[in-house]
Structure formats: structure tokens, C-alpha cells
Design an enzyme around this catalytic site. Structure first.
Site, short mmCIF file in Angstrom:
data_model
loop_
_atom_site.label_atom_id
_atom_site.label_comp_id
_atom_site.label_asym_id
_atom_site.label_seq_id
_atom_site.Cartn_x
_atom_site.Cartn_y
_atom_site.Cartn_z
N ASP A 218 62.32 43.24 71.77
CA ASP A 218 63.60 42.78 72.30
C ASP A 218 63.37 41.71 73.36
O ASP A 218 62.62 41.94 74.32
CB ASP A 218 64.38 43.95 72.90
CG ASP A 218 65.77 44.08 72.32
OD1 ASP A 218 66.47 43.05 72.29
OD2 ASP A 218 66.14 45.18 71.90
N ASP B 22 68.55 39.25 72.60
CA ASP B 22 69.77 39.83 73.12
C ASP B 22 70.76 38.75 73.58
O ASP B 22 70.38 37.83 74.32
CB ASP B 22 69.41 40.75 74.30
CG ASP B 22 70.57 41.59 74.77
OD1 ASP B 22 71.10 42.38 73.97
OD2 ASP B 22 70.96 41.45 75.95
N GLU C 25 71.02 37.96 68.49
CA GLU C 25 72.28 38.67 68.65
C GLU C 25 73.28 37.72 69.30
O GLU C 25 73.01 37.17 70.38
CB GLU C 25 72.11 39.91 69.52
CG GLU C 25 73.40 40.71 69.64
CD GLU C 25 73.44 41.62 70.84
OE1 GLU C 25 74.03 42.71 70.75
OE2 GLU C 25 72.91 41.24 71.91
N HIS D 278 72.06 50.51 68.48
CA HIS D 278 72.13 51.20 69.77
C HIS D 278 73.40 50.89 70.54
O HIS D 278 73.72 51.59 71.52
CB HIS D 278 70.92 50.83 70.62
CG HIS D 278 70.91 49.38 71.03
ND1 HIS D 278 70.71 48.36 70.13
CD2 HIS D 278 71.09 48.78 72.23
CE1 HIS D 278 70.77 47.20 70.76
NE2 HIS D 278 70.99 47.42 72.03
N ASP D 279 74.14 49.86 70.12
CA ASP D 279 75.38 49.48 70.80
C ASP D 279 76.63 49.90 70.02
O ASP D 279 77.74 49.60 70.45
CB ASP D 279 75.42 47.97 71.01
CG ASP D 279 74.56 47.51 72.17
OD1 ASP D 279 74.32 48.31 73.09
OD2 ASP D 279 74.09 46.35 72.14
#
Length: 593
Positions: free
Chosen positions: A118, A224, A277, A350-351
């Protein structure tokens, strides 16, 4: 997984095929996302760790995945569960050591799996050395972040925030710092100050850090909120009537493509997997970042399809799934990126809430809907992403009290909702939290029917950082692997089919029965290979006309189905107008013509 799936060139062998496909290893891969804190706890402190992941590498190999996306394991005060990074080159002690991480990379590579990390560079932690020195006014770091004086009158001479932008986590996107005597910008939590990408020194520091990680041997990055890194000159006020105030300025900002292009040129190559993302992007905008004419990213994680069950109020405005809108969004992305770019396929991470609870049925039809969603995920064009627990049909959890919420975003929502007077009590807002909180995806992985679902090690008290879901005695890896008809084995079959059949990866997409309100059907075609996929997203028993099934010279074969092969025709019967399918609740079928 065969050795052929990861060759030196990063592509699968073509055999006798003369197809001129733009092959990339990351197009042909299946990604498994690990949220370390909740995956496997090796030492019994209640927190998942890297040694715990090492204990499960053989499990990942057995499932057949190709890539592990590891959520942040860097040094962090954990204000946002690791997305507030204090040191990019250190492992947080709760997760282990750099030696543990190196062993993980070695073990994955030894099993022909890759690792992507990440990359969180829109912001850091306020405990990062860069911010500490910037706060102190160190000339070298003074402009590493967005510092501004207040405007107008305000308490204590601070003035009001520099503009009216709001944070994704509720409230103003500015916090006043007494030490520096100015406000700093944070689009997320106040402990996550935004980096100033206009400063060339910031970009150089980021590129140096990325190069360091690539030199360690990783295979790419998941980036991210990467399209938030550019903010406009002057930081103008946003329109308070247009969703999140200020988003029109900081989403896909004026230099976002330029910065990502520079990053790719300076640091990355086509052989690295780069997953950006991006909030607030549609398929047409995505072409600016991926494909031959884009900035060079492999693919994007977008959110358009995650908005089809929300109202105008956004994430916390929960509505029923609108399948027609869902079809429109998915088809737009499939068609727009068909020739230039690539799709990232996901329904959970995860979100997001658990997919089977959100898009399926986590009660009577948990098994069927879990398989349905797997079928859908693996039969579109793009790279499938499987989030830990998705392969066994893990479900959303419950939050009986506010104190049980760990997700800072959900906690802030509850506080704001109650303060606004829109809700009188937590019980009124609780159904929304249970439908949307990120904690749903972060409950510990359910390995067995042992205490705490086998998540914790033998040492320590073993109390998980989040409670284990109540259904863990029935829904767990051990039970799923022992049941030949489980969701786990169905994922395994899909992964195997995708590895062996190019049409699953590279086939063209064509929407069928576009106006059907319950069934999502489409055709995938690659040279002489053709698949027809039909997915019933609800608990009814609809019929759907699919003339495509009647076009074949021979009767189509039912290649795969969530309910087995059923009757000898797989539930299909001929009609004058083509082929009519009669589908059972949450049934999916894949026909080969």
C-alpha cells in the site's frame, strides 16, 4: 498454481495460439487482499501480524491466488489503522519486524506469488518526521504540507479555517496548530495531514521511498486515494451544495495526471502492478490514468458501482440495490476500457461492507449468493480482487453500542448524526452503521470454530482487537474446506478456470437483457471461445430470454453454476425466440457455446 502462471516475462505461455493480445502478468492474476491487523495473530496479543500471515502462506497457495496486496504495515500511531504513516521504511512493532516482512516476501515468491504494498502518499501521520519538522518551521520541511493562516475573526485570534473544505471523515478539513500558529490541511483525520505535492522536494522524497521498496523486491503498489494529491492554486472555497464541500477542487486536481505520469516515468515500469485508488472518477476519466494514452497506471479502484445502493446523501444514505444502474456502471467501465486500459474487479475490501451482506443474502441464501458474487467477479474483463474472508462468505457484524465501533469514519458519522438532531439515539442510527461501517470488513478472519475463530495464537490472552463475528462457528475456513460444495471450493474452481481459459481474462464483453430488473447477463467472446453468463441478483425465480444461447450450432454446455448442473439442460429450455432461462434465487450460470 502451475509454474507456467508466472514466467520470467510475466505472461502465461500462449501454446499454439496466434492471438495478438497485450498480455501482462497483472491482467492474468488473481489478487488476494490482506488486512494484517485482522488476518492471523501469531502471538496472542489480539492483533494480526506478519508472522501470522507467514503461517497462512500455504493456505494462499492452496486457494490459488497470484498476488497478495498487503494493507499498511508501516510504523504508525494507528489513528486510521495504519493509513497514517509515521515511517515509510519501518514495520510497526505490533506487526513484527523488517526481517519478518522479508521472510514473507521470500515465502510468497518461492510459491510463485507476488506482493504489492500500500502506497499512502496523499498524507502522512502528524507524527512523521516530515510533519514534526514542518510544524517546527524547519526551512527544509516548512512547505511539505499545506499551512495557511486563518481568515477573518475567530476564537483566540486563530481566525476561521482558510477555506470551507470538509474532510471525508466529517467536519472541517483544517486543524489549527498552536506550535506553528497556522492551520494545516487534512482531507481525512486530523492526524493525517496532506502532503504538498506542489513542492518538488516532497515528490522527490516520495519517489526515493518508492524506489527503496522496489529495491526490496516488491512487485508493485496499490496507491491510496492517489487522485487527491493535486490541489489548485489558492485553495478556493467549494460549493457547499455539491456533496462533499471542496471535492470539485481536490478530486482529480489540476496536476494529478502530471504527478502520476512523473511518478511512473521516474520510478515504475510496465512490469510493476500499479493500482490507483481514485474517488470521484468515471470510466472516461479513468482513461486519463490508464492505457496507452494515460499516465501509466495498470488499473484503478473506483467507486461508481459502490454508489448504486446509496441515495443523494452518499455513503450513509442506504438504499436497495438498483440492478439497472449497476448494469449501466459496470457496462460503461467494461466498454470504455476494453481497448485502452484495464479494469479492477472488486465487490469488497477493507473500506467496504461484506459483499455477501451488501449485494447478496447473508441469511438463508448466504452460500448461493456468495457463489453468485464470485461468478460475477471472475467472469468480467479485468483483474479480480478477493478480500480476506470473501472466499468463505464472511458477513457483516453487529455493533450493540457506540463503544464497539473502531472505525474512525463511522464513529465520526455517529457523533455528527446525533449532534445534528437528525437522530435521537444510537439505536436509531445503528442500522446504518451496521450496513456501512468499515469495521464490518475488519473483524478477525474466521479460521475455525475454536475460540475467537482460531484467529489468535496460543500465547497471551488472545482477546482480538475487534470482536469475532457471531457466526464464526459455522462460517470458517476449516468448515469451508471440508465441504466440497462450499463457497471456498467454488472460488478455487473459478480461479482454476480463469488460469486455464483466456476468454475469462481477455474476452470481449457484451451486455445481454439490459432491461431485466433482476438478472445481469452478458457474453464474453475471444476468437472461437464464447461464454454466456447469467446472474440472478435477488431471491426471486425470474425467467430471462437470452437468444445468444440459441445461436450456437450445438446445445451450449453449462460450464459452471452456483447450483450445480440441475436438470439435464441446466434449467434452460428452448423457445421460439431463443433460449429462456429459469433461475433460482441467487443463481448464476456460465454457459460455453
Amino acid at each position: 498454481m502451475s509454474d507456467a502462471s508466472r514466467s520470467d516475462s510475466g505472461t502465461r505461455p500462449t501454446g499454439d495460439s496466434d492471438r495478438d493480445l497485450e498480455r501482462r502478468w497483472w491482467k492474468e492474476a488473481v489478487v488476494y487482499q490482506i488486512y494484517p491487523r485482522s488476518f492471523n495473530d501469531s502471538n496472542g496479543d489480539g492483533i494480526g501480524d506478519i508472522p501470522g500471515i507467514l503461517e497462512k502462506v500455504d493456505y494462499l497457495e492452496a486457494l490459488g491466488v497470484d498476488v497478495v496486496w498487503l494493507n499498511p504495515v508501516y510504523e504508525s500511531p494507528m489513528a486510521d489503522n495504519g493509513y497514517d504513516i509515521a515511517d515509510y521504511r519501518s514495520i510497526h512493532p505490533e506487526f513484527g519486524t523488517m526481517d519478518d516482512w522479508e521472510r514473507l516476501l521470500e515465502e510468497l515468491h518461492a510459491r510463485d506469488m507476488r506482493l504489492i504494498m500500500d502506497l499512502v502518499v496523499n498524507h502522512t501521520s502528524d507524527e512523521h518526521e516530515w510533519f514534526v519538522r514542518s510544524r517546527e518551521g524547519d526551512p527544509e520541511y516548512a512547505d511539505y504540507y499545506y499551512w495557511r493562516e486563518g481568515r477573518g475573526d475567530g476564537p483566540g485570534g486563530k481566525g476561521q479555517p482558510p477555506n470551507n473544505w470538509n474532510s471525508f471523515f466529517e467536519g472541517p478539513a483544517w486543524t489549527y496548530d498552536d506550535e506553528r500558529g497556522e492551520y494545516y490541511l487534512h482531507l481525512f483525520d486530523e492526524k493525517q495531514p496532506d502532503l504538498n505535492w506542489r513542492n518538488e522536494a516532497v515528490r522527490e522524497s516520495v519517489y526515493e521511498m518508492m524506489t527503496w521498496w522496489l529495491e526490496q523486491g516488491i512487485d508493485g503498489f496499490r496507491m491510496d486515494v492517489i487522485n487527491l494529491i493535486s490541489k489548485p492554486e489558492g485553495l478556493p472555497d467549494g460549493d457547499p451544495d455539491e456533496g462533499l464541500t471542496g471535492a470539485e477542487h481536490f478530486t482529480n486536481g489540476p496536476r494529478s495526471g502530471q504527478y502520476i505520469d512523473e511518478m511512473c516515468e521516474r520510478v515504475l515500469s510496465e512490469e510493476e502492478m500499479t493500482v490507483g485508488e481514485m474517488v470521484g472518477v468515471d470510466a472516461e476519466t479513468a482513461r486519463e490514468y490508464v492505457g496507452g494514452d494515460g499516465s501509466g497506471l495498470s488499473m484503478l479502484i473506483h467507486f461508481e458501482h459502490m454508489g448504486v445502493d446509496t441515495g443523494d446523501g452518499g455513503k450513509w444514505d442506504v438504499e436497495e440495490l438498483d440492478l439497472l444502474e449497476f448494469k449501466d456502471v459496470i457496462t460503461d467501465w467494461q466498454e470504455t476500457l476494453a481497448d485502452e486500459g484495464w479494469n479492477c474487479l472488486y465487490l469488497s475490501n477493507h473500506d467496504q461492507p461484506r459483499a455477501v451482506s451488501r449485494f447478496g443474502d447473508d441469511g438463508e441464501y448466504r452460500r448461493e449468493s456468495g457463489k453468485l458474487l464470485a461468478t460475477f467477479l471472475f467472469t468480467l474483463q479485468g483483474t479480480p480482487f478477493v478480500y480476506q474472508g470473501q472466499e468463505i462468505g464472511m458477513t457483516n457484524t453487529t455493533f450493540e453500542t457506540r463503544d464497539e465501533i473502531r472505525d474512525v469514519e463511522a464513529a465520526n458519522f455517529v457523533e455528527a448524526a446525533l449532534e445534528s438532531g437528525e437522530y435521537d439515539s444510537y439505536e436509531e442510527v445503528r442500522p446504518i452503521v451496521e450496513a456501512r461501517s468499515r469495521d464490518n470488513a475488519r473483524t478477525p478472519m474466521q479460521w475455525s470454530d475454536e475460540p475467537h475463530a482460531g484467529f489468535t495464537g496460543e500465547e497471551g490472552d488472545g482477546e482480538p482487537w475487534l470482536p469475532v463475528n457471531d457466526d464464526s462457528e459455522a462460517v470458517n475456513v476449516a468448515a469451508a474446506r471440508a465441504d466440497g460444495d462450499s463457497i471456498w471450493h467454488y472460488y478455487r474452481e473459478l480461479i482454476d478456470l480463469r488460469e486455464r481459459r483466456d476468454v475469462f481474462v481477455y474476452g470481449d464483453y457484451e451486455l445481454l437483457a439490459p432491461d431485466h430488473p433482476e438478472v445481469f447477463a452478458y457474453r464474453r467472446t475471444l476468437e472461437d471461445e464464447t461464454l454466456v453468463v447469467a446472474c440472478n441478483f435477488f431471491d426471486g425465480e425470474p425467467t430471462v430470454e437470452l437468444p445468444a444461447l440459441a445461436e450456437a450450432e450445438e446445445s451450449p454446455d453449462l460450464l459452471l453454476g452456483t447450483h450445480g448442473h440441475g436438470d439435464e439442460n441446466g434449467g434452460r429450455r428452448r423457445s421460439d425466440s431463443g433460449a429462456t432461462l429459469e433461475l433460482r434465487p441467487y443463481e448464476a450460470r456460465v454457459y460455453e457455446l
